[in-house]
Design an enzyme around this catalytic site. Sequence first.
Site, mmCIF file in Angstrom:
data_model
loop_
_atom_site.group_PDB
_atom_site.id
_atom_site.type_symbol
_atom_site.label_atom_id
_atom_site.label_comp_id
_atom_site.label_asym_id
_atom_site.label_seq_id
_atom_site.Cartn_x
_atom_site.Cartn_y
_atom_site.Cartn_z
ATOM 1 N N ARG A 85 75.872 4.922 -20.170
ATOM 2 C CA ARG A 85 74.686 4.084 -19.947
ATOM 3 C C ARG A 85 74.840 2.743 -20.667
ATOM 4 O O ARG A 85 74.450 1.692 -20.178
ATOM 5 C CB ARG A 85 73.419 4.805 -20.438
ATOM 6 C CG ARG A 85 73.060 6.025 -19.606
ATOM 7 C CD ARG A 85 71.812 6.722 -20.145
ATOM 8 N NE ARG A 85 70.615 5.949 -19.936
ATOM 9 C CZ ARG A 85 69.761 5.556 -20.871
ATOM 10 N NH1 ARG A 85 69.988 5.902 -22.123
ATOM 11 N NH2 ARG A 85 68.691 4.858 -20.581
ATOM 12 N N SER A 142 43.042 34.682 -10.149
ATOM 13 C CA SER A 142 44.242 35.258 -9.548
ATOM 14 C C SER A 142 44.075 36.748 -9.321
ATOM 15 O O SER A 142 43.382 37.430 -10.066
ATOM 16 C CB SER A 142 45.461 35.031 -10.438
ATOM 17 O OG SER A 142 46.578 35.709 -9.885
ATOM 18 N N GLU A 168 54.953 32.995 -11.051
ATOM 19 C CA GLU A 168 54.960 33.954 -9.927
ATOM 20 C C GLU A 168 56.116 33.617 -8.964
ATOM 21 O O GLU A 168 56.847 34.512 -8.533
ATOM 22 C CB GLU A 168 53.604 33.848 -9.229
ATOM 23 C CG GLU A 168 53.381 34.744 -8.033
ATOM 24 C CD GLU A 168 51.999 34.456 -7.418
ATOM 25 O OE1 GLU A 168 50.981 34.473 -8.145
ATOM 26 O OE2 GLU A 168 51.948 34.207 -6.208
ATOM 27 N N HIS A 210 72.363 -0.067 -22.288
ATOM 28 C CA HIS A 210 71.136 0.683 -22.589
ATOM 29 C C HIS A 210 71.049 1.126 -24.053
ATOM 30 O O HIS A 210 70.077 1.737 -24.446
ATOM 31 C CB HIS A 210 71.022 1.905 -21.661
ATOM 32 C CG HIS A 210 70.763 1.525 -20.242
ATOM 33 N ND1 HIS A 210 69.611 0.891 -19.854
ATOM 34 C CD2 HIS A 210 71.508 1.667 -19.112
ATOM 35 C CE1 HIS A 210 69.650 0.670 -18.539
ATOM 36 N NE2 HIS A 210 70.793 1.124 -18.075
ATOM 37 N N LYS A 262 46.461 28.112 -14.539
ATOM 38 C CA LYS A 262 46.608 28.851 -13.266
ATOM 39 C C LYS A 262 47.823 28.324 -12.493
ATOM 40 O O LYS A 262 48.570 29.088 -11.871
ATOM 41 C CB LYS A 262 45.329 28.708 -12.427
ATOM 42 C CG LYS A 262 45.437 29.262 -10.989
ATOM 43 C CD LYS A 262 45.667 30.755 -10.983
ATOM 44 C CE LYS A 262 45.599 31.513 -9.698
ATOM 45 N NZ LYS A 262 45.844 30.994 -8.417
ATOM 46 N N GLY A 288 31.043 29.789 -0.192
ATOM 47 C CA GLY A 288 32.350 30.111 0.388
ATOM 48 C C GLY A 288 32.471 31.598 0.598
ATOM 49 O O GLY A 288 32.668 32.349 -0.369
ATOM 50 N N HIS A 327 50.814 29.790 -14.026
ATOM 51 C CA HIS A 327 50.847 31.196 -13.583
ATOM 52 C C HIS A 327 51.514 31.283 -12.211
ATOM 53 O O HIS A 327 52.408 32.106 -11.982
ATOM 54 C CB HIS A 327 49.419 31.762 -13.515
ATOM 55 C CG HIS A 327 49.287 33.004 -12.700
ATOM 56 N ND1 HIS A 327 49.288 32.992 -11.314
ATOM 57 C CD2 HIS A 327 49.188 34.305 -13.048
ATOM 58 C CE1 HIS A 327 49.194 34.235 -10.864
ATOM 59 N NE2 HIS A 327 49.130 35.040 -11.904
ATOM 60 N N ASN A 328 51.079 30.439 -11.292
ATOM 61 C CA ASN A 328 51.644 30.498 -9.942
ATOM 62 C C ASN A 328 53.125 30.116 -9.947
ATOM 63 O O ASN A 328 53.917 30.699 -9.214
ATOM 64 C CB ASN A 328 50.868 29.579 -9.010
ATOM 65 C CG ASN A 328 49.556 30.195 -8.572
ATOM 66 O OD1 ASN A 328 48.955 30.964 -9.305
ATOM 67 N ND2 ASN A 328 49.102 29.869 -7.384
HETATM 68 P P1 NBP Z 1 39.868 29.589 2.188
HETATM 69 O O1 NBP Z 1 40.789 28.836 1.286
HETATM 70 O O2 NBP Z 1 40.360 30.003 3.505
HETATM 71 O O3 NBP Z 1 38.528 28.694 2.375
HETATM 72 C C1 NBP Z 1 37.504 29.167 3.188
HETATM 73 C C2 NBP Z 1 36.170 28.578 2.778
HETATM 74 O O4 NBP Z 1 36.245 27.151 2.748
HETATM 75 C C3 NBP Z 1 35.104 28.948 3.784
HETATM 76 O O5 NBP Z 1 33.895 29.142 3.111
HETATM 77 C C4 NBP Z 1 35.043 27.703 4.642
HETATM 78 O O6 NBP Z 1 33.812 27.535 5.297
HETATM 79 C C5 NBP Z 1 35.223 26.646 3.611
HETATM 80 N N1 NBP Z 1 35.571 25.364 4.200
HETATM 81 C C6 NBP Z 1 36.721 24.946 4.796
HETATM 82 BR BR1 NBP Z 1 38.225 25.972 5.026
HETATM 83 N N2 NBP Z 1 36.665 23.686 5.228
HETATM 84 C C7 NBP Z 1 35.430 23.282 4.927
HETATM 85 C C8 NBP Z 1 34.768 22.057 5.091
HETATM 86 N N3 NBP Z 1 35.365 21.008 5.654
HETATM 87 N N4 NBP Z 1 33.493 21.956 4.652
HETATM 88 C C9 NBP Z 1 32.886 22.995 4.077
HETATM 89 N N5 NBP Z 1 33.466 24.205 3.871
HETATM 90 C C10 NBP Z 1 34.734 24.332 4.290
HETATM 91 O O7 NBP Z 1 39.258 30.860 1.448
HETATM 92 P P2 NBP Z 1 39.883 31.890 0.393
HETATM 93 O O8 NBP Z 1 41.226 32.376 0.838
HETATM 94 O O9 NBP Z 1 38.798 32.852 0.122
HETATM 95 O O10 NBP Z 1 40.111 30.985 -0.897
HETATM 96 C C11 NBP Z 1 39.074 30.288 -1.569
HETATM 97 C C12 NBP Z 1 39.713 29.472 -2.689
HETATM 98 O O11 NBP Z 1 40.335 30.386 -3.607
HETATM 99 C C13 NBP Z 1 40.806 28.531 -2.232
HETATM 100 O O12 NBP Z 1 40.828 27.386 -3.043
HETATM 101 C C14 NBP Z 1 42.075 29.319 -2.465
HETATM 102 O O13 NBP Z 1 43.209 28.500 -2.656
HETATM 103 C C15 NBP Z 1 41.723 30.082 -3.718
HETATM 104 N N6 NBP Z 1 42.450 31.344 -3.908
HETATM 105 C C16 NBP Z 1 42.778 32.140 -2.864
HETATM 106 C C17 NBP Z 1 43.436 33.329 -3.077
HETATM 107 C C18 NBP Z 1 43.787 34.242 -1.934
HETATM 108 O O14 NBP Z 1 44.511 35.231 -2.188
HETATM 109 N N7 NBP Z 1 43.317 34.000 -0.727
HETATM 110 C C19 NBP Z 1 43.776 33.723 -4.375
HETATM 111 C C20 NBP Z 1 43.398 32.899 -5.452
HETATM 112 C C21 NBP Z 1 42.742 31.699 -5.203
HETATM 113 P P3 NBP Z 1 33.655 27.967 6.853
HETATM 114 O O15 NBP Z 1 33.512 29.457 6.845
HETATM 115 O O16 NBP Z 1 32.409 27.265 7.268
HETATM 116 O O17 NBP Z 1 34.890 27.512 7.554
#
Ligand code: NBP
Length: 482
Positions: free
Chosen positions: A445, A128, A190, A451, A183, A9, A186-187
């Site tokens: 109730r 986070s 938030e 109840h 987590k 990813g 936490h959210n």
């Molecule tokens: P995204 O949540 O936008 O996910 C992007 C990644 O998922 C890319 O590698 C993409 O591959 C892959 N992906 C998707 Br979308 N659909 C796919 C599929 N059908 N098959 C295979 N791969 C697929 O990225 P992120 O914002 O970096 O977040 C990553 C994780 O961390 C998420 O679960 C997110 O909720 C969590 N998170 C995010 C943050 C933040 O601030 N952004 C903070 C904390 C946690 P591709 O490039 O081939 O499309």
Amino acid sequence: MKGDIGVIGLAVMGQNLILNMNDHGYKVVAHNRTAEKVDEFLQGPAKGTNIVGAYSLQELVDKLESPRKIMLMVRAGDVVDSFIDKLVPLLDKGDIIIDGGNTNFPDTNRRVAALKEKGIHFIGSGVSGGEEGARFGPSIMPGGSPEAWPFVKPIFQAISAKTENDEPCCDWVGNDGAGHFVKMVHNGIEYGDMQLITEAYQFMKDGLGMTHDEMQSVFIEWNKTELNSYLVEITSDILGYKDTDGEPLVEKILDTAGQKGTGKWTGINALDMGIPLTLITESVFARCLSSLKDQRVEAEELFGKKESIVEGDKQVWIEALRQALLASKIISYAQGFMLMREASNENGWDLNYGNVALMWRGGCIIRSAFLSNIRDAYDIDPELSFLGSDSYFKGILENSMSAWRKVAAKSMEVGIPMPSMTSALTFLDGYTTARLPANLLQAQRDYFGAHTYERVDKPKGEFFHTNWTGKGGDVSSTTYNS
Ligand code: NBP
């Protein structure tokens, strides 16, 4: 030399975590579904580092040291399951899959159990801190297969944020989905922190008629008090930020809040477990209400609503507001920790609440000075059932009470919605009331549904039914609580 860890990813979180791991001397193998992103990463931000690419899952697996550690930083849900399904046939017993995404904890419970049967260890970890956290030190909340932790611990604790005492904001949370559960809370917290700040902003702007520069100064001052936190700090920046025409940018932003589900999951979980998580849930509803923009515009016109100005010494009101915000925040955390306590008991997770506070102390969005006090409270009493009972927090709640009531009452009087601050106060009023009117409720109730009820003058667990009208029968309903 083989890689220490693989990361799948390469969006914002994955790329930055990999660069962070590389900075700490780990050799990372990077993979992404869309292969061009591997090249873009290697030739861009990863150029000149030890990071290597893998263009297939087989190549990724072949390039890793045993036991293999593979971290998924992909969209939560089906995508995680699909990667797991493809990885398992390529892995050996004892290898470790880590999901670092925002996964709903029941999915992690399921995956830990399913992979255990195949001899693969699974860690579900909250991460986070957004982009900057991932790059320079996030808060990391891992849970799942405890056997896997010793292998992952050095990497995670190296890359995580550190407290002022250089303690890592990352520790083992517990079995199953405990990491993702924490987590999620936490959210939720938030959501609560953000909503409380927005309520203070609206009171200052609409009630006290303050300018954005004045409000910015207030938040700067508040950040030097017990309210010191990342969210208060960024709020002061936001209030001072001017658009190209010199006007505050914040007033040009549409007032409909988005949400990606973690606050909602926290609220649903609280309802499932019977925990009165009122403040976070109000914060979720406040976002829902905000999204009814068209209806709100129509209703304001229909009701001819006008907020009246809050009279009186502005400085006195600002200080009252600060106290109301702080007291409400204590209630929000107290409720969040109540929820974690219940989940820990129900699931046998044996959560260490002081450690949870420590993990949130740095790197994450809710990081604040306040969390050190929470840690202290749980150090004194690891089984503390209500954070507000700790002497430090009890002192603040008692000292703030009069100001808090004043702000809550004034907001109602002038028509400024402050659902989180007022519900927090109502919660505390309920929580500190030995006899609530639930006796009448039980009578109702029993009246309409047979109840049954328990009596104050009889042992608990003995149930009574009264034929209230003389026309009903003596048969009662089965007694159970859902
Ligand atoms: P995204 O949540 O936008 O996910 C992007 C990644 O998922 C890319 O590698 C993409 O591959 C892959 N992906 C998707 Br979308 N659909 C796919 C599929 N059908 N098959 C295979 N791969 C697929 O990225 P992120 O914002 O970096 O977040 C990553 C994780 O961390 C998420 O679960 C997110 O909720 C969590 N998170 C995010 C943050 C933040 O601030 N952004 C903070 C904390 C946690 P591709 O490039 O081939 O499309």
